[in-house]
Motif scaffolding. Structure first.
Motif, mmCIF file in Angstrom:
data_model
loop_
_atom_site.group_PDB
_atom_site.id
_atom_site.type_symbol
_atom_site.label_atom_id
_atom_site.label_comp_id
_atom_site.label_asym_id
_atom_site.label_seq_id
_atom_site.Cartn_x
_atom_site.Cartn_y
_atom_site.Cartn_z
ATOM 1 N N ARG A 170 10.896 -8.586 5.515
ATOM 2 C CA ARG A 170 10.611 -7.930 4.460
ATOM 3 C C ARG A 170 9.113 -7.679 4.836
ATOM 4 O O ARG A 170 8.231 -6.971 4.128
ATOM 5 C CB ARG A 170 10.667 -8.979 3.443
ATOM 6 C CG ARG A 170 11.405 -8.989 2.605
ATOM 7 C CD ARG A 170 11.651 -9.846 1.937
ATOM 8 N NE ARG A 170 11.352 -10.131 0.459
ATOM 9 C CZ ARG A 170 12.189 -9.548 -0.449
ATOM 10 N NH1 ARG A 170 12.729 -9.043 -0.765
ATOM 11 N NH2 ARG A 170 11.139 -9.754 -2.095
ATOM 12 N N PHE A 171 8.162 -8.898 5.171
ATOM 13 C CA PHE A 171 6.654 -8.370 5.431
ATOM 14 C C PHE A 171 7.085 -7.349 6.940
ATOM 15 O O PHE A 171 5.870 -6.272 6.344
ATOM 16 C CB PHE A 171 6.207 -9.886 6.334
ATOM 17 C CG PHE A 171 4.654 -9.416 6.709
ATOM 18 C CD1 PHE A 171 3.320 -9.171 6.199
ATOM 19 C CD2 PHE A 171 4.159 -9.060 8.396
ATOM 20 C CE1 PHE A 171 2.315 -9.179 6.845
ATOM 21 C CE2 PHE A 171 3.211 -8.514 8.878
ATOM 22 C CZ PHE A 171 1.968 -8.536 7.783
ATOM 23 N N TRP A 215 15.264 -4.544 -4.285
ATOM 24 C CA TRP A 215 14.275 -6.021 -3.852
ATOM 25 C C TRP A 215 14.399 -6.972 -3.201
ATOM 26 O O TRP A 215 13.940 -7.457 -3.118
ATOM 27 C CB TRP A 215 13.434 -6.020 -5.093
ATOM 28 C CG TRP A 215 12.720 -4.469 -5.313
ATOM 29 C CD1 TRP A 215 12.871 -2.711 -4.597
ATOM 30 C CD2 TRP A 215 11.788 -4.290 -6.468
ATOM 31 N NE1 TRP A 215 12.201 -2.107 -5.378
ATOM 32 C CE2 TRP A 215 11.441 -2.768 -6.387
ATOM 33 C CE3 TRP A 215 11.199 -5.020 -7.409
ATOM 34 C CZ2 TRP A 215 10.473 -2.532 -7.180
ATOM 35 C CZ3 TRP A 215 10.085 -4.361 -8.541
ATOM 36 C CH2 TRP A 215 9.871 -3.115 -8.361
ATOM 37 N N HIS A 229 11.544 5.842 4.885
ATOM 38 C CA HIS A 229 12.015 4.965 3.840
ATOM 39 C C HIS A 229 13.165 4.051 4.746
ATOM 40 O O HIS A 229 13.863 4.489 5.646
ATOM 41 C CB HIS A 229 11.967 5.446 2.498
ATOM 42 C CG HIS A 229 10.988 6.525 1.860
ATOM 43 N ND1 HIS A 229 10.329 4.893 1.622
ATOM 44 C CD2 HIS A 229 10.875 7.322 1.620
ATOM 45 C CE1 HIS A 229 9.191 6.252 0.817
ATOM 46 N NE2 HIS A 229 9.358 7.702 1.424
ATOM 47 N N GLU A 252 11.479 -13.097 5.428
ATOM 48 C CA GLU A 252 10.426 -13.491 5.232
ATOM 49 C C GLU A 252 9.645 -12.092 5.769
ATOM 50 O O GLU A 252 9.170 -11.345 5.726
ATOM 51 C CB GLU A 252 9.210 -14.462 4.262
ATOM 52 C CG GLU A 252 9.882 -14.469 2.843
ATOM 53 C CD GLU A 252 9.695 -13.852 1.673
ATOM 54 O OE1 GLU A 252 9.410 -12.649 2.035
ATOM 55 O OE2 GLU A 252 10.318 -13.823 0.171
ATOM 56 N N GLU A 257 9.007 -4.828 6.664
ATOM 57 C CA GLU A 257 8.932 -3.356 6.122
ATOM 58 C C GLU A 257 7.575 -2.902 5.326
ATOM 59 O O GLU A 257 7.698 -1.735 5.746
ATOM 60 C CB GLU A 257 10.277 -3.416 5.334
ATOM 61 C CG GLU A 257 11.562 -3.854 5.726
ATOM 62 C CD GLU A 257 12.211 -3.392 4.716
ATOM 63 O OE1 GLU A 257 12.014 -2.936 4.189
ATOM 64 O OE2 GLU A 257 13.336 -3.616 5.227
ATOM 65 N N ALA A 258 6.505 -4.590 4.760
ATOM 66 C CA ALA A 258 5.640 -3.658 3.911
ATOM 67 C C ALA A 258 4.349 -3.386 4.827
ATOM 68 O O ALA A 258 3.824 -2.329 4.783
ATOM 69 C CB ALA A 258 4.972 -5.150 3.562
ATOM 70 N N ALA A 284 2.843 0.616 5.274
ATOM 71 C CA ALA A 284 1.255 0.735 5.054
ATOM 72 C C ALA A 284 0.556 1.456 6.614
ATOM 73 O O ALA A 284 0.253 2.170 6.038
ATOM 74 C CB ALA A 284 0.431 -0.842 5.108
#
Length: 315
Positions: free
Chosen positions: A154-155, A137, A237, A151, A157-158, A162
């Protein structure tokens, strides 16, 4: 005759984006390149302008993105990617990773297109696990100077996951490790172009820290092959793509000095805040899922890269 597939490549005038344009044209796709040119250059794609299967849009993807007609694939590679760029443009970096990604995911949903997001090894931060596996992580400082890039990715990817889980969107996520090759900018602040351009100019090579930190350099053709295979796979993924041949920055500087027949030496300066001490991808997933492994050794990849830099620095 089967209809040609169409791909949108954001950041298409950049280092990686331009190589992707070349690859997808070679594979028979219609290619749309989109770039706002804050770090990209038309010089990287000018050889494509006369082609009927290539279109360029000068546009910022942080604003609403419209592409007429059908669209089969989107590759989102728009983002400042070097420390010198994202430290100079922190807001734009965050916006292209958040608003830009949101806009392109919405476009993919509207067009029923598959989208591949370019993430980065920087999502691992200054890692406490070595080599870095996709299930790690990370160790990221969200409010440090590098946080605007780390970040944002990372956002990215999130929100991509979603859209995949909530909307059933076909998504792919690649985590790119240090990549090099022709069309890199000389002034982008990354270690490889900095070392080569300094050596060619007869300057001492600037090494940040004591040189013990490591990097793993992947030649651009290997990366593009990994991207192509991941896009056409059925794996949603994150997947690491990079060359696991790890080297210290000090060793790499000495390698460049020898390669360029320079008489310069390494000079050492303080390590920037939150600079990662180690970088090495675990590429097990890429090998098992995509059948991908890097083909180019560093020595092989540096030859065309050095020739490109010679033409830029010495002309």
């Amino acid at each position: 005759m089967a209809k040609k597939k169409k791909v949108l490549i954001t950041g298409g005038a950049g280092f990686l984006g331009s190589h992707l344009c070349d690859r997808f044209l070679k594979e028979g796709y219609d290619v749309i390149a989109m770039d706002n040119l804050i770090t990209g250059s038309l010089e990287n794609i000018e050889h494509l302008f006369k082609r009927e299967d290539f279109v360029f849009y000068h546009h910022d993807v942080s604003k609403f993105v419209h592409v007429p007609g059908d669209l089969d694939y989107i590759l989102h590679f728009a983002s400042p990617a070097s420390p010198i760029d994202y430290l100079k443009m922190p807001i734009q970096t965050l916006k292209v990773g958040s608003l830009g990604t949101h806009n392109l995911l919405g476009l993919a949903k509207a067009k029923n297109a598959r989208i591949l997001i370019a993430s980065t090894s920087e999502v691992y931060g200054d890692p406490l696990v070595h080599p870095q596996t996709e299930d790690y992580w990370g160790n990221v400082n969200p409010v440090g100077p590098r946080g605007v890039y780390d970040e944002a990715k990372r956002f990215q990817e999130a929100i991509t996951m979603a859209y995949h889980t909530f909307h059933g969107l076909e998504t792919r996520i690649i985590r790119i490790f240090n990549t090099y090759g022709p069309r890199m900018r000389l002034d982008d602040g990354r270690v490889l172009p900095a070392f080569i351009s300094q050596a060619l100019r007869g300057e001492d090579l600037t090494c940040f820290g004591d040189g013990s930190q490591t990097r793993s350099f992947c030649y651009v053709d290997d990366l593009v092959e990994g991207i192509y295979r991941l896009l056409l796979s059925d794996y949603p993924h994150p997947v690491n793509i990079g060359n696991p041949d790890e080297i210290t920055i000090k060793q790499f500087g000495e390698e460049i000095i020898k390669l360029t027949n320079a008489n310069q030496k390494l000079i050492f300066k303080p390590l920037p805040t939150d600079d990662p001490k180690q970088r090495k991808p675990d590429t097990t997933k890429a090998r098992e899922i995509l059948g991908w492994e890097p083909k180019y050794s560093r020595a092989e990849g540096l030859k065309p890269t050095l020739e490109y830099f010679k033409n830029k620095v010495l002309k």
